[in-house]
Design a protein around this motif. Structure first.
Motif, PDB file in Angstrom:
ATOM      1  N   THR A 284       0.821  -1.219   0.000  1.00 23.75           N
ATOM      2  CA  THR A 284       0.000   0.000   0.000  1.00 23.75           C
ATOM      3  C   THR A 284       0.852   1.265   0.000  1.00 23.75           C
ATOM      4  O   THR A 284       0.316   2.367  -0.093  1.00 23.75           O
ATOM      5  CB  THR A 284      -0.929   0.027   1.228  1.00 23.75           C
ATOM      6  OG1 THR A 284      -0.135   0.172   2.434  1.00 23.75           O
ATOM      7  CG2 THR A 284      -1.757  -1.240   1.319  1.00 23.75           C
ATOM      8  N   GLN A 285       2.172   1.098   0.131  1.00 27.04           N
ATOM      9  CA  GLN A 285       3.068   2.247   0.196  1.00 27.04           C
ATOM     10  C   GLN A 285       3.935   2.323  -1.064  1.00 27.04           C
ATOM     11  O   GLN A 285       4.055   1.358  -1.825  1.00 27.04           O
ATOM     12  CB  GLN A 285       3.969   2.140   1.434  1.00 27.04           C
ATOM     13  CG  GLN A 285       3.222   2.156   2.763  1.00 27.04           C
ATOM     14  CD  GLN A 285       2.681   3.540   3.114  1.00 27.04           C
ATOM     15  OE1 GLN A 285       3.023   4.534   2.482  1.00 27.04           O
ATOM     16  NE2 GLN A 285       1.839   3.600   4.132  1.00 27.04           N
TER      17      GLN A 285
ATOM     18  N   GLY B 293      12.890   3.171   2.250  1.00 31.51           N
ATOM     19  CA  GLY B 293      13.251   3.876   3.472  1.00 31.51           C
ATOM     20  C   GLY B 293      13.023   3.050   4.718  1.00 31.51           C
ATOM     21  O   GLY B 293      13.861   3.024   5.631  1.00 31.51           O
ATOM     22  N   LYS B 294      11.903   2.354   4.781  1.00 35.62           N
ATOM     23  CA  LYS B 294      11.617   1.513   5.958  1.00 35.62           C
ATOM     24  C   LYS B 294      12.635   0.393   6.079  1.00 35.62           C
ATOM     25  O   LYS B 294      13.104   0.078   7.188  1.00 35.62           O
ATOM     26  CB  LYS B 294      10.204   0.933   5.876  1.00 35.62           C
ATOM     27  CG  LYS B 294       9.828   0.067   7.086  1.00 35.62           C
ATOM     28  CD  LYS B 294       8.375  -0.334   7.056  1.00 35.62           C
ATOM     29  CE  LYS B 294       8.047  -1.317   8.175  1.00 35.62           C
ATOM     30  NZ  LYS B 294       8.335  -0.765   9.530  1.00 35.62           N
ATOM     31  N   LEU B 295      13.001  -0.213   4.924  1.00 33.82           N
ATOM     32  CA  LEU B 295      14.006  -1.272   4.957  1.00 33.82           C
ATOM     33  C   LEU B 295      15.336  -0.742   5.475  1.00 33.82           C
ATOM     34  O   LEU B 295      15.997  -1.390   6.298  1.00 33.82           O
ATOM     35  CB  LEU B 295      14.189  -1.859   3.554  1.00 33.82           C
ATOM     36  CG  LEU B 295      15.351  -2.838   3.374  1.00 33.82           C
ATOM     37  CD1 LEU B 295      15.196  -4.041   4.290  1.00 33.82           C
ATOM     38  CD2 LEU B 295      15.463  -3.276   1.916  1.00 33.82           C
ATOM     39  N   LEU B 296      15.727   0.455   5.028  1.00 29.07           N
ATOM     40  CA  LEU B 296      17.006   1.011   5.455  1.00 29.07           C
ATOM     41  C   LEU B 296      16.971   1.440   6.916  1.00 29.07           C
ATOM     42  O   LEU B 296      17.932   1.260   7.658  1.00 29.07           O
ATOM     43  CB  LEU B 296      17.378   2.194   4.561  1.00 29.07           C
ATOM     44  CG  LEU B 296      17.680   1.841   3.102  1.00 29.07           C
ATOM     45  CD1 LEU B 296      17.994   3.108   2.297  1.00 29.07           C
ATOM     46  CD2 LEU B 296      18.832   0.855   3.004  1.00 29.07           C
ATOM     47  N   VAL B 297      15.864   2.025   7.362  1.00 28.68           N
ATOM     48  CA  VAL B 297      15.761   2.494   8.749  1.00 28.68           C
ATOM     49  C   VAL B 297      15.652   1.332   9.721  1.00 28.68           C
ATOM     50  O   VAL B 297      16.328   1.296  10.758  1.00 28.68           O
ATOM     51  CB  VAL B 297      14.556   3.449   8.895  1.00 28.68           C
ATOM     52  CG1 VAL B 297      14.256   3.731  10.363  1.00 28.68           C
ATOM     53  CG2 VAL B 297      14.827   4.761   8.163  1.00 28.68           C
TER      54      VAL B 297
ATOM     55  N   SER C 277      12.081  10.056   3.860  1.00 25.36           N
ATOM     56  CA  SER C 277      10.663   9.893   3.529  1.00 25.36           C
ATOM     57  C   SER C 277       9.981   9.009   4.567  1.00 25.36           C
ATOM     58  O   SER C 277       8.877   9.325   5.051  1.00 25.36           O
ATOM     59  CB  SER C 277      10.520   9.280   2.132  1.00 25.36           C
ATOM     60  OG  SER C 277       9.168   8.983   1.843  1.00 25.36           O
ATOM     61  N   TYR C 278      10.633   7.907   4.929  1.00 26.17           N
ATOM     62  CA  TYR C 278      10.034   7.019   5.923  1.00 26.17           C
ATOM     63  C   TYR C 278      10.011   7.666   7.301  1.00 26.17           C
ATOM     64  O   TYR C 278       8.982   7.624   8.007  1.00 26.17           O
ATOM     65  CB  TYR C 278      10.787   5.690   5.984  1.00 26.17           C
ATOM     66  CG  TYR C 278      10.258   4.805   7.078  1.00 26.17           C
ATOM     67  CD1 TYR C 278       9.002   4.222   6.970  1.00 26.17           C
ATOM     68  CD2 TYR C 278      10.982   4.603   8.255  1.00 26.17           C
ATOM     69  CE1 TYR C 278       8.483   3.436   7.984  1.00 26.17           C
ATOM     70  CE2 TYR C 278      10.471   3.821   9.279  1.00 26.17           C
ATOM     71  CZ  TYR C 278       9.226   3.241   9.137  1.00 26.17           C
ATOM     72  OH  TYR C 278       8.718   2.478  10.160  1.00 26.17           O
ATOM     73  N   ILE C 279      11.116   8.284   7.712  1.00 24.95           N
ATOM     74  CA  ILE C 279      11.169   8.886   9.049  1.00 24.95           C
ATOM     75  C   ILE C 279      10.091   9.943   9.217  1.00 24.95           C
ATOM     76  O   ILE C 279       9.396   9.998  10.248  1.00 24.95           O
ATOM     77  CB  ILE C 279      12.566   9.478   9.317  1.00 24.95           C
ATOM     78  CG1 ILE C 279      13.583   8.362   9.518  1.00 24.95           C
ATOM     79  CG2 ILE C 279      12.542  10.396  10.547  1.00 24.95           C
ATOM     80  CD1 ILE C 279      15.004   8.843   9.668  1.00 24.95           C
ATOM     81  N   LEU C 280       9.901  10.782   8.213  1.00 23.95           N
ATOM     82  CA  LEU C 280       8.888  11.836   8.336  1.00 23.95           C
ATOM     83  C   LEU C 280       7.470  11.276   8.303  1.00 23.95           C
ATOM     84  O   LEU C 280       6.529  11.969   8.706  1.00 23.95           O
ATOM     85  CB  LEU C 280       9.087  12.880   7.241  1.00 23.95           C
ATOM     86  CG  LEU C 280      10.369  13.714   7.394  1.00 23.95           C
ATOM     87  CD1 LEU C 280      10.534  14.679   6.233  1.00 23.95           C
ATOM     88  CD2 LEU C 280      10.371  14.487   8.725  1.00 23.95           C
TER      89      LEU C 280
END
Length: 427
Positions: free
Chosen positions: A186-187, A194-198, A290-293
């Motif tokens: 859905t993203q 970004g989620k994978l890296l964070v 992008s993921y963090i925000l």
């Protein structure tokens, strides 16, 4: 007979529990290999590995002060004692030169060394377990083509019983959730990257989350902030509540250069992370931001920024701090300082450290500064730990808090300055 059956049942449960315990505490070794020739690795894969290793900040933890890259020996302070980072160069005797890719992958995914012993979770395998097979192969190729260094890490200094490795297996039962990252359909692709890296390679939650009594990340409090090497790792989910809420452009600039014009400069454990991120493609950092925000929590915005107020009534400590500030700090941080324009130094009113709930990072910044690192001098700040005693550091902190923040005065600053000086000197 009933009691006998209960006895047999209890014994069976105990034996089953013992079998499970032995099964999770002891792992088989993986046979050593002859050190692969660097030329045996695909150069393209090695280049990809450089990117993976930089995103994982491997050199940050596996390089001692003034030591050779990746040769280990860096002391990692934990609530349970000191762990020394291991040598991950391809040296066959003291490094990973005899590790197969299978052994390397098991260490990353499950926290098990080649010889079968448990690795301490200061090595963030609970996050690295999400890395893909391809990225693991690339990291392996890169590390196995580095310069071999003959260097053994000092013995760990941990409290009983954590100086024995087998109990770590039970920690893994609680906190290790194995498996590659599965994208959220859905993203967007950028958000998923970004989620994978964070959550994976970058293991950001390892520093930016509070830990529980046994060193695991507290459930439900990911990115709520933590303490690393005496510094506060601020909450990553409250960037929208800063005096000037972070924008993506500012966060990208900060992560790639170590400074942001409206927030301040990276220091302490975060500074070397920004140096690594400066070497990776910008799209990786854009994905991270992008993921963090996207994970920001609603909250009360920080009070608006202020500048130093002339003629303001100061406490005795603030007055002493004002004199010290004019002597040592005003040339870079004063309201009319040309360094704010030339060196892109933001006003202290925007500083995360000055507006924080505790004086920890303000003290650390004044005490330890930001070391000189080559041609890029914009992030340099001298250390004042040898010039000023704990009371003077506390006075400086009281002055900048009162002059540049609308937040309440900090308490017990001198006691914290003394505590941090003692802890820092022991590292």
């Amino acid at each position: 007979m009933k009691h006998k059956r209960l006895g047999f049942g209890a014994a069976g449960i105990a034996l089953a529990g013992l079998a499970i315990a032995i099964g999770v505490m002891y792992e088989p070794s993986i046979d050593p290999i002859g050190p692969p020739a660097p030329a045996s690795f695909d150069p393209k894969l090695v280049r990809e590995g450089a990117r993976i290793v930089a995103l994982g900040d491997c050199i940050v933890c596996h390089t001692a002060k003034d030591g050779k890259p990746f040769a280990g020996g860096l002391p990692l302070a934990t609530p349970f004692g000191t762990i020394y980072a291991t040598n991950i160069t391809p040296d066959p005797e003291t490094g990973i030169g005899r590790w197969s890719q299978e052994a390397f992958a098991r260490a990353l995914r499950r926290g098990i060394s080649r010889d079968g012993h448990q690795l301490y979770p200061a090595f963030p395998y609970i996050h690295f377990t999400r890395i893909s097979d391809h990225d693991i192969a690339a990291a392996y190729a890169y590390l196995m083509t580095r310069e071999p260094v003959d260097a053994s890490a000092p013995a760990n200094d941990l409290i009983f019983p954590l100086n024995f490795r087998p109990p770590v297996a039970f920690w893994n039962i609680l906190f290790l959730r194995k498996g590659e990252y599965q994208p959220d359909t859905t993203q967007s692709a950028q958000w998923n990257r970004g989620k994978l890296l964070v959550d994976g390679l970058g293991h950001c939650a390892s520093c930016h989350s509070p830990l529980n009594a046994i060193g695991g990340e507290q459930a439900g409090k990911a990115f709520d902030g933590g303490i690393v090497d005496g510094w506060e790792a601020p909450p990553l989910n409250a960037l929208g509540n800063a005096v000037h809420p972070w924008t993506q452009a500012q966060l990208v600039t900060y992560l790639r250069t170590g400074r942001a014009s409206e927030h301040g400069a990276a220091a302490g454990p975060m500074l070397p992370v920004t140096r690594d991120l400066a070497t990776v493609p910008v799209e990786d950092v854009e994905a991270i931001t992008s993921y963090i925000l996207s994970i920001q929590k609603p909250g009360t915005a920080a009070p608006s920024a202020m500048t130093a107020v002339a003629g303001k009534t100061m406490t005795p400590g603030e007055a002493r701090g004002s004199a010290l500030f004019q002597a040592s700090c005003a040339q870079c941080h004063g309201p009319a300082s040309p360094m704010q324009a030339i060196g892109e130094r933001p006003t202290l009113a925007f500083s995360t450290a000055v507006n924080a709930d505790t004086p920890r990072n303000a003290i650390q910044m004044m005490s330890n500064g930001i070391g000189w690192h080559g041609e890029d001098t914009l992030n340099y700040m001298p250390s004042f730990i040898d010039q000023y005693d704990d009371q003077q550091i506390a006075d400086l902190a009281a002055y900048i808090r009162g002059a540049y923040s609308n937040r309440p005065a900090w308490s017990d600053v001198e006691a914290m300055a003394a505590k941090l000086r003692k802890e820092d000197s022991a590292r």
